[in-house]
Design an enzyme around this catalytic site. Sequence first.
Site, PDB file in Angstrom:
ATOM      1  N   HIS A  95       0.960  -0.861  -0.261  1.00 28.64           N
ATOM      2  CA  HIS A  95       0.038   0.167  -0.252  1.00 28.64           C
ATOM      3  C   HIS A  95       1.085   1.196  -0.158  1.00 28.64           C
ATOM      4  O   HIS A  95       0.701   1.577  -0.679  1.00 28.64           O
ATOM      5  CB  HIS A  95      -1.023  -0.183   1.293  1.00 28.64           C
ATOM      6  CG  HIS A  95      -2.049  -1.246   1.532  1.00 28.64           C
ATOM      7  ND1 HIS A  95      -1.677  -2.253   2.662  1.00 28.64           N
ATOM      8  CD2 HIS A  95      -2.932  -1.133   1.552  1.00 28.64           C
ATOM      9  CE1 HIS A  95      -2.712  -2.717   2.299  1.00 28.64           C
ATOM     10  NE2 HIS A  95      -3.477  -2.773   1.722  1.00 28.64           N
ATOM     11  N   GLN A 100     -17.711  -7.008   0.105  1.00 31.16           N
ATOM     12  CA  GLN A 100     -16.920  -7.460  -0.889  1.00 31.16           C
ATOM     13  C   GLN A 100     -16.309  -8.480   0.001  1.00 31.16           C
ATOM     14  O   GLN A 100     -15.890  -8.771  -0.448  1.00 31.16           O
ATOM     15  CB  GLN A 100     -15.954  -6.840  -0.887  1.00 31.16           C
ATOM     16  CG  GLN A 100     -14.347  -6.024  -0.357  1.00 31.16           C
ATOM     17  CD  GLN A 100     -13.935  -5.005  -1.165  1.00 31.16           C
ATOM     18  OE1 GLN A 100     -13.813  -3.844  -1.595  1.00 31.16           O
ATOM     19  NE2 GLN A 100     -12.344  -5.444  -1.589  1.00 31.16           N
ATOM     20  N   GLY A 137      -2.998  -1.677  -7.021  1.00 29.35           N
ATOM     21  CA  GLY A 137      -2.057  -2.206  -7.036  1.00 29.35           C
ATOM     22  C   GLY A 137      -2.200  -3.710  -8.719  1.00 29.35           C
ATOM     23  O   GLY A 137      -3.198  -4.531  -7.928  1.00 29.35           O
ATOM     24  N   GLU A 138      -1.149  -4.171  -8.990  1.00 35.35           N
ATOM     25  CA  GLU A 138      -1.306  -4.990  -9.697  1.00 35.35           C
ATOM     26  C   GLU A 138      -1.464  -6.227  -9.176  1.00 35.35           C
ATOM     27  O   GLU A 138      -1.410  -8.206  -9.485  1.00 35.35           O
ATOM     28  CB  GLU A 138      -0.247  -5.387 -10.792  1.00 35.35           C
ATOM     29  CG  GLU A 138       0.466  -3.964 -11.616  1.00 35.35           C
ATOM     30  CD  GLU A 138       1.208  -4.149 -12.769  1.00 35.35           C
ATOM     31  OE1 GLU A 138       2.090  -5.100 -12.407  1.00 35.35           O
ATOM     32  OE2 GLU A 138       1.562  -3.688 -13.559  1.00 35.35           O
ATOM     33  N   ASP A 195      -3.773  -7.452  -6.915  1.00 38.85           N
ATOM     34  CA  ASP A 195      -5.152  -7.971  -7.086  1.00 38.85           C
ATOM     35  C   ASP A 195      -5.153  -7.596  -8.719  1.00 38.85           C
ATOM     36  O   ASP A 195      -5.901  -6.502  -8.984  1.00 38.85           O
ATOM     37  CB  ASP A 195      -6.042  -7.025  -6.179  1.00 38.85           C
ATOM     38  CG  ASP A 195      -5.963  -7.975  -5.049  1.00 38.85           C
ATOM     39  OD1 ASP A 195      -5.917  -8.736  -5.024  1.00 38.85           O
ATOM     40  OD2 ASP A 195      -5.659  -6.512  -4.359  1.00 38.85           O
ATOM     41  N   GLN A 214      -8.853  -7.001 -10.150  1.00 34.81           N
ATOM     42  CA  GLN A 214     -10.126  -6.646  -9.983  1.00 34.81           C
ATOM     43  C   GLN A 214      -9.543  -4.534 -10.129  1.00 34.81           C
ATOM     44  O   GLN A 214     -10.263  -4.327 -10.920  1.00 34.81           O
ATOM     45  CB  GLN A 214      -9.621  -6.175  -8.204  1.00 34.81           C
ATOM     46  CG  GLN A 214      -9.857  -4.524  -7.464  1.00 34.81           C
ATOM     47  CD  GLN A 214      -9.341  -4.506  -5.555  1.00 34.81           C
ATOM     48  OE1 GLN A 214      -9.694  -5.031  -5.365  1.00 34.81           O
ATOM     49  NE2 GLN A 214      -8.591  -4.096  -5.483  1.00 34.81           N
ATOM     50  N   SER A 218       0.928  -9.327   1.000  1.00 35.89           N
ATOM     51  CA  SER A 218      -0.336  -8.928   1.773  1.00 35.89           C
ATOM     52  C   SER A 218      -0.886  -9.423   3.001  1.00 35.89           C
ATOM     53  O   SER A 218      -0.054  -9.667   3.672  1.00 35.89           O
ATOM     54  CB  SER A 218      -1.367 -10.379   1.145  1.00 35.89           C
ATOM     55  OG  SER A 218      -2.828 -10.896   1.862  1.00 35.89           O
TER      56      SER A 218
HETATM   57  O1  PAF Z   1      -7.994  -3.575  -2.589  1.00 31.09           O
HETATM   58  C1  PAF Z   1      -8.956  -3.512  -1.451  1.00 31.09           C
HETATM   59  O2  PAF Z   1      -7.848  -3.101  -1.038  1.00 31.09           O
HETATM   60  C2  PAF Z   1     -10.128  -2.999  -1.965  1.00 31.09           C
HETATM   61  O3  PAF Z   1     -10.687  -4.246  -2.646  1.00 31.09           O
HETATM   62  C3  PAF Z   1     -10.356  -1.624  -2.502  1.00 31.09           C
HETATM   63  C4  PAF Z   1     -10.048  -1.230  -3.790  1.00 31.09           C
HETATM   64  C5  PAF Z   1     -10.210  -1.019  -1.097  1.00 31.09           C
HETATM   65  C6  PAF Z   1     -12.217  -1.463  -2.289  1.00 31.09           C
HETATM   66  O4  PAF Z   1     -12.755  -2.438  -0.967  1.00 31.09           O
END
Ligand code: PAF
Length: 260
Positions: free
Chosen positions: A35, A59, A145-146, A148, A151, A183
């Site tokens: 992050h 989610q 980030g790549e 995920d 996503q 992670s």
């Molecule tokens: O990757 C994450 O941490 C989450 O999926 C996000 C993009 C913050 C959405 O809740």
Amino acid sequence: MPSIVSEPKSWRNQRKELSGSLGFVPTMGNLHAGHISLCEQAKRENDFVLASIFVNPTQFNQREDFDAYARTLEADCKLLDEAGVDFVFVPDEKTMYPDKYEVQVIEGLVSGELEGEFRPGHFQGMLTIVLKLLNIAQADRAYFGEKDFQQLTLVRKMADSLFLPVEIVAGKTVRAEDGLALSSRNARLTPEQRQIAPTLARLLKSGLDDAAVMKKLEEAGFRPEYVASKWGRRLAAAWLGDVRLIDNVPLSEVKKEEAA
Ligand code: PAF
């Protein structure tokens, strides 16, 4: 310390006062070097950086996982401060879901495969919250980030399809020295599992085909869910005990010859 905002309205007022570009890094907190590298990238490429911390209930597939997700606001703010983040948006659930979850974003193709097959509804929840956050942030660039990769693919698709006025920027996966992708879940691995975990990245890069990688993962003690080559990447999800790991590598990094 970054300035903390919890209401969309107050952020909009602050946003109007900013003269210069804004980078946005959405997170669920419990931050690690992955992050922070996204925040630093955002800082290099923009005049101001806004991060968000919101553990998004829609989610998660299991309520227990949502409840157990580590909330570490104080430590997170310290890390964000060191990374040069200017503002942190920390809303509560009521603020983000005034409609009681009635309005949702559905994508009908990519969200049903790979991760989507094993985590039904996950991407619907993720896209819904990301759209809300992007609408609130009003950033010039948003960073994902790549690690995920599915996503990231879906967020890009949503931004293109809905003509969102924001550039979606990818950040490289940050890895431990032994190759394990960082992670928040890694902290839950036992010392023995942590030793095995880097095998996932190593096998993804090997010259073995996807089916052979699945087999080798099983032999190493994983319970793999999928190994697949798509979108120019080789992607996988696999359980080690009760920890689910995902990773992916560019196909250009996959060796041509068989792994040793
Ligand atoms: O990757 C994450 O941490 C989450 O999926 C996000 C993009 C913050 C959405 O809740």
